[in-house]
Design an enzyme around this catalytic site. Structure first.
Site, PDB file in Angstrom:
ATOM      1  N   GLU A  37      33.242  26.417  33.987  1.00 25.78           N
ATOM      2  CA  GLU A  37      32.285  26.588  35.087  1.00 25.78           C
ATOM      3  C   GLU A  37      30.905  26.095  34.659  1.00 25.78           C
ATOM      4  O   GLU A  37      30.165  25.532  35.457  1.00 25.78           O
ATOM      5  CB  GLU A  37      32.201  28.079  35.476  1.00 25.78           C
ATOM      6  CG  GLU A  37      33.461  28.597  36.165  1.00 25.78           C
ATOM      7  CD  GLU A  37      33.539  30.120  36.223  1.00 25.78           C
ATOM      8  OE1 GLU A  37      33.484  30.760  35.161  1.00 25.78           O
ATOM      9  OE2 GLU A  37      33.663  30.675  37.328  1.00 25.78           O
ATOM     10  N   HIS A  39      34.947  32.125  42.951  1.00 25.75           N
ATOM     11  CA  HIS A  39      35.406  31.339  41.793  1.00 25.75           C
ATOM     12  C   HIS A  39      35.535  29.864  42.177  1.00 25.75           C
ATOM     13  O   HIS A  39      36.302  29.124  41.553  1.00 25.75           O
ATOM     14  CB  HIS A  39      36.780  31.829  41.286  1.00 25.75           C
ATOM     15  CG  HIS A  39      36.775  33.202  40.699  1.00 25.75           C
ATOM     16  ND1 HIS A  39      37.728  34.140  41.018  1.00 25.75           N
ATOM     17  CD2 HIS A  39      35.956  33.782  39.798  1.00 25.75           C
ATOM     18  CE1 HIS A  39      37.494  35.256  40.339  1.00 25.75           C
ATOM     19  NE2 HIS A  39      36.414  35.068  39.592  1.00 25.75           N
ATOM     20  N   ARG A  51      24.997  30.378  37.827  1.00 18.61           N
ATOM     21  CA  ARG A  51      26.140  30.676  38.682  1.00 18.61           C
ATOM     22  C   ARG A  51      25.727  31.833  39.588  1.00 18.61           C
ATOM     23  O   ARG A  51      25.301  32.880  39.100  1.00 18.61           O
ATOM     24  CB  ARG A  51      27.332  31.101  37.832  1.00 18.61           C
ATOM     25  CG  ARG A  51      28.485  31.575  38.689  1.00 18.61           C
ATOM     26  CD  ARG A  51      29.583  32.199  37.869  1.00 18.61           C
ATOM     27  NE  ARG A  51      30.669  32.634  38.722  1.00 18.61           N
ATOM     28  CZ  ARG A  51      31.418  33.699  38.492  1.00 18.61           C
ATOM     29  NH1 ARG A  51      31.209  34.444  37.430  1.00 18.61           N
ATOM     30  NH2 ARG A  51      32.388  34.015  39.301  1.00 18.61           N
ATOM     31  N   ARG A  86      38.861  45.899  39.934  1.00 15.22           N
ATOM     32  CA  ARG A  86      38.935  45.857  41.401  1.00 15.22           C
ATOM     33  C   ARG A  86      40.377  45.948  41.879  1.00 15.22           C
ATOM     34  O   ARG A  86      41.281  45.386  41.251  1.00 15.22           O
ATOM     35  CB  ARG A  86      38.289  44.564  41.915  1.00 15.22           C
ATOM     36  CG  ARG A  86      36.778  44.594  41.887  1.00 15.22           C
ATOM     37  CD  ARG A  86      36.171  43.210  42.059  1.00 15.22           C
ATOM     38  NE  ARG A  86      35.877  42.591  40.781  1.00 15.22           N
ATOM     39  CZ  ARG A  86      35.502  41.328  40.618  1.00 15.22           C
ATOM     40  NH1 ARG A  86      35.398  40.535  41.659  1.00 15.22           N
ATOM     41  NH2 ARG A  86      35.252  40.852  39.409  1.00 15.22           N
ATOM     42  N   ASN A 110      26.154  31.728  33.196  1.00 13.73           N
ATOM     43  CA  ASN A 110      27.270  32.167  34.042  1.00 13.73           C
ATOM     44  C   ASN A 110      27.479  33.660  33.812  1.00 13.73           C
ATOM     45  O   ASN A 110      28.098  34.058  32.835  1.00 13.73           O
ATOM     46  CB  ASN A 110      28.524  31.361  33.651  1.00 13.73           C
ATOM     47  CG  ASN A 110      29.798  31.879  34.319  1.00 13.73           C
ATOM     48  OD1 ASN A 110      29.787  32.874  35.060  1.00 13.73           O
ATOM     49  ND2 ASN A 110      30.901  31.196  34.049  1.00 13.73           N
TER      50      ASN A 110
HETATM   51  C1  LIG Z   1      33.759  36.319  41.685  1.00  7.86           C
HETATM   52  C2  LIG Z   1      34.229  37.036  40.476  1.00  7.86           C
HETATM   53  O1  LIG Z   1      35.043  37.924  40.587  1.00  7.86           O
HETATM   54  O2  LIG Z   1      33.733  36.635  39.280  1.00  7.86           O
HETATM   55  P1  LIG Z   1      34.131  37.177  37.826  1.00  7.86           P
HETATM   56  O3  LIG Z   1      35.596  36.881  37.677  1.00  7.86           O
HETATM   57  O4  LIG Z   1      33.315  36.352  36.879  1.00  7.86           O
HETATM   58  O5  LIG Z   1      33.876  38.624  37.809  1.00  7.86           O
HETATM   59 MG   LIG Z   2      34.395  34.417  35.133  1.00  8.31          MG
END
Ligand SMILES: CC(=O)OP(=O)(O)O
Ligand SMILES: [Mg+2]
Ligand SMILES: Nc1ncnc2c1ncn2[C@@H]1O[C@H](COP(=O)(O)OP(=O)(O)O)[C@@H](O)[C@H]1O
Length: 404
Positions: free
Chosen positions: A391, A189, A100, A248, A13
């Protein structure tokens, strides 16, 4: 400690800041070993590898800067096959590697054997999930070279969200863009939201359920789940919209992008870097890691305190929106790194939600031990659950289903 096992499924993952792995001897739910490489690409990287023998667990930790996911995976492979904590004699002991994969577009709604064509599709979606699909792809290549006899299987984050209805997955732009460029909400997710919501449904023991699942990791998303099916989610075309995250921005008015392009001469790449890698907790508070942010807040850092406020506020706003979408709530779930471990964040999110029947019990909100825990007051109309996501197990389970 080396021992021979049969139907072994190794799950990889790779998240945006971490690489988690577990080795299962299916159909057993308890892993043979598990591990985590954290803070990849930032100072303080480490790998923790844990082997489970009967009811005991044995862990080792290796520190030293890990610059990227393929380096992390190579170190993991050495831990699996060499030294005192090895669990397999040779890579051939692995029957399947479950990967994943974050973006599967509209094409994949279940676990999929990885062929050249599937790899091509994963590659095509690089630009839509720039922090994830390239890393997922790299891990597939490293695993193909290492576990040459194993089946390589992809489980997509987007799969669980394929049940989202049109009114929620279409953007209000001309249909042509959906038909021609597949522009729609995909959601991410999904493996985590699916896993924790199934645990919650069992816990509620209720046939018709209205659940809001809040995944707060490095990436963050929130999903409205009605009777076990995703009906709306905060991430969209790519894993960028919705909640504020580690690096982000989450939701941002697209006019900001146009403005920066027009007036500051930003290139596409600079803008993508800004909203994907330089924003969120890092951009506002100075670190992408919530533990660092908490430390900074304790030292009186105002920017870190603001970052926490923005982060919690956005989650509360979405809970309100999804209460409307679901026409009520039976349970909210906190999961992933921040959701499971940061009791202050759960408190900040749940405060001022009493009009929705969400009442946190402050005493129960502490002392989480890595198992499902109900943290609402006895009178709360809505159950507040902390559920450890898994996950890796969900992926192994889906791979096993596909192979058998
Ligand atoms: C889709 C996503 O943001 O995954 P992660 O939280 O693992 O960065
Ligand atoms: Mg994660
Ligand atoms: N004890 C803790 N308190 C607060 N935040 C934590 C704690 N443990 C982990 N986290 C946070 O969880 C986030 C990582 O979550 P995780 O689900 O592992 O991310 P991902 O899978 O997206 O890489 C980081 O921001 C980290 O700081």
């Amino acid at each position: 400690m080396s021992r021979h096992l049969d139907m072994n499924i190794l799950v990889i993952n790779s998240g945006s800041s971490s690489l988690k792995y577990q080795l299962f001897k299916m159909p057993e739910k308890n892993p043979v070993c598990s591990g985590l490489a954290e803070r990849i690409g930032i100072e303080g990287s480490f790998i923790k590898h844990t082997v489970y023998i009967r009811n005991e667990k044995y862990s080792i930790e290796e520190t030293g800067f890990i610059s990227n996911h393929s380096e992390a995976l190579k170190q993991v492979l050495a831990l699996l096959t060499q030294g005192d904590y090895a669990v397999i004699a040779s890579p051939d002991d692995i029957a399947a590697v479950g990967h994943r994969v974050v973006h599967g577009g509209e094409r994949f709604s279940g676990p999929t054997i990885i062929t050249d064509e599937v790899k091509h599709q994963i590659k095509r979606l690089f630009s839509l999930a720039p922090l994830h699909n390239p890393v997922n792809y790299k891990c597939i290549e490293v695993a193909e070279q290492t576990f040459v006899r194993a089946k390589q299987i992809a489980v997509f984050d987007t799969a669980f969200h394929q049940t989202i209805p049109e009114q929620a997955y279409r953007y209000a732009i001309p249909e042509w863009y959906y038909k021609e460029y597949s522009i729609r909400v995909y959601g991410f997710h999904g493996t985590s939201h699916k896993y924790v919501s199934e645990q919650a449904i069992n816990w509620l023991d209720k046939k018709d359920s209205k659940i809001i699942s809040i995944h707060l990791g490095n990436g963050c998303s929130i999903t409205a789940i009605k009777n076990g099916r995703s009906i709306d989610t905060s991430m969209g075309f790519g894993p960028l919209s919705g909640l504020m995250m580690g690096t982000r921005s989450g939701d941002i008015d697209p006019s900001v992008i146009f403005h920066l392009m027009e007036h500051s001469g930003y290139t596409l790449e600079q803008l993508s870097t800004l909203v994907n890698k330089q924003s969120g907790l890092l951009g506002v508070g100075g670190s992408s890691d919530m533990r660092d942010i908490r430390k900074m807040v304790n030292e009186g850092d105002a920017a870190a305190a603001l970052a926490i406020k923005l982060y919690a506020y956005r989650i509360r706003k979405f809970i309100g929106a999804y209460a409307a979408v679901l026409n009520g709530i039976d349970a909210i779930i906190f999961t992933a790194g921040v959701g499971e471990n940061d009791s202050n964040m759960r408190e900040a999110v749940c405060s001022e939600l009493s009009y929705l029947g969400i009442e946190l019990d402050l005493a129960r909100n502490t002392g989480y031990k890595g198992e499902l825990k109900e943290i609402n007051t006895a009178d709360s109309k809505v159950k507040i659950l902390v559920i450890p996501t898994n996950e890796e197990y969900e992926i192994a389970h889906q791979c096993f289903g596909l192979l058998t």
